[in-house]
Design a protein around this motif. Structure first.
Motif, PDB file in Angstrom:
ATOM      1  N   PHE A   6      -7.520  -1.408   4.891  1.00 58.52           N
ATOM      2  CA  PHE A   6      -6.609  -0.658   5.770  1.00 58.52           C
ATOM      3  C   PHE A   6      -7.368   0.471   6.464  1.00 58.52           C
TER       4      PHE A   6
ATOM      5  N   LYS B 270      -2.253  -6.334  -4.860  1.00 59.96           N
ATOM      6  CA  LYS B 270      -2.006  -7.669  -4.303  1.00 59.96           C
ATOM      7  C   LYS B 270      -1.154  -8.467  -5.280  1.00 59.96           C
TER       8      LYS B 270
ATOM      9  N   ARG C  49       0.837  -1.210   0.000  1.00 61.81           N
ATOM     10  CA  ARG C  49       0.000   0.000   0.000  1.00 61.81           C
ATOM     11  C   ARG C  49       0.868   1.254   0.000  1.00 61.81           C
TER      12      ARG C  49
HETATM   13  N1  UDP Z   1      -6.795  -7.577  -3.370  1.00 56.30           N
HETATM   14  C1  UDP Z   1      -6.910  -8.590  -4.310  1.00 56.30           C
HETATM   15  N2  UDP Z   1      -7.422  -9.796  -3.929  1.00 56.30           N
HETATM   16  C2  UDP Z   1      -7.831 -10.044  -2.670  1.00 56.30           C
HETATM   17  C3  UDP Z   1      -7.713  -9.012  -1.703  1.00 56.30           C
HETATM   18  C4  UDP Z   1      -7.184  -7.789  -2.085  1.00 56.30           C
HETATM   19  O1  UDP Z   1      -6.535  -8.414  -5.467  1.00 56.30           O
HETATM   20  O2  UDP Z   1      -8.275 -11.167  -2.379  1.00 56.30           O
HETATM   21  C5  UDP Z   1      -6.236  -6.270  -3.758  1.00 56.30           C
HETATM   22  C6  UDP Z   1      -7.294  -5.183  -3.855  1.00 56.30           C
HETATM   23  O3  UDP Z   1      -7.764  -5.071  -5.174  1.00 56.30           O
HETATM   24  C7  UDP Z   1      -6.536  -3.952  -3.439  1.00 56.30           C
HETATM   25  C8  UDP Z   1      -5.459  -4.470  -2.484  1.00 56.30           C
HETATM   26  O4  UDP Z   1      -5.337  -5.848  -2.741  1.00 56.30           O
HETATM   27  O5  UDP Z   1      -5.888  -3.376  -4.555  1.00 56.30           O
HETATM   28  C9  UDP Z   1      -5.771  -4.229  -1.034  1.00 56.30           C
HETATM   29  O6  UDP Z   1      -7.053  -4.751  -0.754  1.00 56.30           O
HETATM   30  P1  UDP Z   1      -7.721  -4.561   0.692  1.00 56.30           P
HETATM   31  O7  UDP Z   1      -6.926  -5.304   1.695  1.00 56.30           O
HETATM   32  O8  UDP Z   1      -7.949  -3.116   0.954  1.00 56.30           O
HETATM   33  O9  UDP Z   1      -9.051  -5.379   0.604  1.00 56.30           O
HETATM   34  P2  UDP Z   1     -10.503  -5.074   0.085  1.00 56.30           P
HETATM   35  O10 UDP Z   1     -10.798  -3.634   0.261  1.00 56.30           O
HETATM   36  O11 UDP Z   1     -10.455  -5.524  -1.340  1.00 56.30           O
HETATM   37  O12 UDP Z   1     -11.317  -5.969   0.973  1.00 56.30           O
END
Ligand code: UDP
Ligand code: ADP
Length: 239
Positions: free
Chosen positions: A101, A177, A94
């Motif tokens: 987050f 990710k 991030r």
């Molecule tokens: N992400 C992903 N696959 C997952 C979880 C997250 O590709 O199973 C990516 C999501 O698109 C973002 C980043 O990881 O760009 C952070 O995601 P976050 O932890 O904020 O989770 P979310 O909001 O998707 O629940």
């Protein structure tokens, strides 16, 4: 190269065996899911965009010295990749607060960090991909310390490459990710995909969301957002 039977169908891609045991074919679908599969839909044209975008980025990573699973783009939706044993860790980098987050720590979205963060979740749909730290990953024998160190080094290097690429396209890279895997000899390589499904991308001028959050949050214009980032990538590359 002959495409043999399908060995796996995931939420966004299918994986096929080939007549070369060390190579797989991945086939990108237009299916979209969110919230661990609870929300389902279709993003028309997404498979083509995610395939082409991922492959372009895998090439950039190779140039930057980060080994990847990429072998050859076979068609609009299909790519030949090295078969890997996936390290069951979702690696999230991030640059700016957003998504889980912001939710976990009770802060607004859009806070620009002084330096990027890294976190891991255990890639396990039944458990809802729980967050874990390096000690947990070691205790669960998901990877060795050496592998985790390599993964961290590569993940931050991917961030440097992606961030500067998107900046040149007028797009801010918020978070993303990654997945890594091991080829036969144990070498860690970057696998899976790098696309608007797996990255948060905001228009640098307007802050408009140009990624899967449009689907997750029912913002509309999902297809247009994917097409827009692809258009900017093509324009950047003079295509
Ligand atoms: N992400 C992903 N696959 C997952 C979880 C997250 O590709 O199973 C990516 C999501 O698109 C973002 C980043 O990881 O760009 C952070 O995601 P976050 O932890 O904020 O989770 P979310 O909001 O998707 O629940
Ligand atoms: P999910 O399994 O989360 O639903 P996908 O629909 O994207 O995800 O399915 C693709 C699957 O293929 C993922 O589980 C991913 O970890 C795996 N994968 C990606 N690249 C490779 C590779 N080179 N070799 C083996 N498996 C891979």
């Amino acid at each position: 190269m002959q495409k043999l039977e399908q060995i796996y169908e995931g939420k966004a891609k299918k994986v096929f065996r080939t007549d070369e045991p060390s190579l797989f074919i991945v086939d990108y679908k237009d299916d979209a899911t969110a919230f661990n599969g609870l929300k389902k839909g279709t993003i028309v044209g997404k498979g083509v965009i995610n395939n082409q975008m991922t492959n372009y980025f895998m090439g950039l990573m190779e140039k930057a010295g980060i080994p990847t699973h990429f072998v050859q783009e076979l068609s609009e939706r299909e790519t030949l990749v090295k078969k890997v044993s996936i390290v069951p860790l979702e690696v999230i980098i991030r640059n700016i607060s957003a998504g889980s987050f912001a939710k976990h720590y009770g802060v607004e979205e859009g806070i620009v960090f002084d330096s990027p963060t890294i976190e891991f979740s255990y890639k396990n749909d039944d458990l809802g991909d729980p967050l874990l730290n390096e000690y947990h990953a070691l205790a669960l024998k998901l990877a060795t310390q050496e592998e985790i160190d390599t993964i961290k080094k590569y993940a931050f290097a991917v961030n440097d490459v992606l961030k500067s690429f998107w900046k040149e396209c007028g797009v801010t890279l918020v978070d993303f990710k990654l997945e890594f895997g091991k080829i036969e000899d144990g070498t860690i390589v970057l696998a899976d995909e790098i696309s608007p499904d797996t990255c948060r991308l905001w228009d640098s001028k307007t802050g408009e969301k140009l990624d899967k959050d449009r689907f997750r949050r029912d913002l509309g214009g999902v297809e247009d957002a994917y097409a827009e980032v692809m258009k900017r990538m093509r324009a950047h590359n003079g295509k």
